[in-house]
Design a protein around this motif. Structure first.
Motif, PDB file in Angstrom:
ATOM      1  N   ASN A  47       9.451  38.223  38.933  1.00  0.00           N
ATOM      2  CA  ASN A  47       9.449  36.919  38.722  1.00  0.00           C
ATOM      3  C   ASN A  47       9.350  36.172  39.842  1.00  0.00           C
ATOM      4  N   CYS A  48       8.842  34.778  39.450  1.00  0.00           N
ATOM      5  CA  CYS A  48       8.584  33.667  40.466  1.00  0.00           C
ATOM      6  C   CYS A  48       9.957  33.416  41.301  1.00  0.00           C
ATOM      7  N   HIS A  49      10.050  33.208  42.336  1.00  0.00           N
ATOM      8  CA  HIS A  49      11.114  33.316  43.183  1.00  0.00           C
ATOM      9  C   HIS A  49      11.598  31.634  42.912  1.00  0.00           C
ATOM     10  N   GLU A  50      12.623  31.431  42.210  1.00  0.00           N
ATOM     11  CA  GLU A  50      13.346  30.188  42.017  1.00  0.00           C
ATOM     12  C   GLU A  50      14.123  29.822  43.188  1.00  0.00           C
ATOM     13  N   THR A  51      14.773  30.367  44.096  1.00  0.00           N
ATOM     14  CA  THR A  51      15.544  29.778  45.255  1.00  0.00           C
ATOM     15  C   THR A  51      14.951  30.747  46.611  1.00  0.00           C
TER      16      THR A  51
END
Length: 185
Positions: A47-51
């Motif tokens: 998944n896209c890195h959110e942090t």
């Protein structure tokens, strides 16, 4: 296949535009810059890195993989800027069959510039010449024309379609399978 050599020597490569080296935690900010772009992870299992912490955890897993000798990743660093713009490497080592799989991810701003193929070429060469690899394979989503083109530029041959082979973000997805064998050199 000589996997011990890979992990003992930690080879580095230089291409026209790139330096390839092991990832380090110092790469966190640059890694987050491309891994937080939803376009980069759109066709992947991750998944896209959110942090920024997502990137710290990913790089820590890469460091752990160096220790367990299970996956070897190189960071792709632009020579002109010194910034990490992607990563790629080899995994699924099978020493008996002298085979491995390859994979890569690159910042979307670097797409369609030949960067991924340029970065992966010395890795492919190293696998055959130094690690005594007989077969390398790679896969991409059936609709991922860019990734398929990278593998073709690496001299890999299309072997077939793996129907509904991966479940990516809740959707079963067809995968194209490519390979290159020692006889292709």
């Amino acid at each position: 296949m000589n996997i011990e050599k890979l992990f003992a020597k930690s080879p580095e490569f230089e291409t026209e535009r790139l330096l390839l080296r092991r990832l380090t935690l110092d790469d966190t900010e640059d890694y987050y810059a491309f891994a937080s772009d939803p376009r980069v992870s759109e066709q992947t299992l991750w998944n896209c890195h959110e942090t920024v912490d997502d990137s710290v955890q990913y790089i820590q897993r890469a460091l752990d993989n160096y220790e367990t000798k299970s996956v070897y990743l190189w960071g792709f660093v632009r020579k002109d800027t010194g910034h990490l713009i992607g990563r790629g490497g080899i995994f699924h080592f099978n020493e008996l069959m002298q085979s491995a799989s390859l994979g890569y991810a690159i910042a979307s701003k670097e797409w369609n510039k030949g960067i991924a193929a340029e970065a992966m070429q010395p890795i492919v060469h190293y696998c055959f010449q130094e690690l005594d690899c007989n077969r390398l394979e790679g896969r991409c989503n059936a609709g991922n024309i860019g990734s398929a083109r990278v593998m073709e530029k690496l001299g890999m041959s299309y072997e077939g379609l793996l129907r509904k082979q991966l479940k990516i973000k809740g959707v079963f997805t067809d995968q194209k399978l490519y390979s290159r064998i020692r006889d292709d050199l």
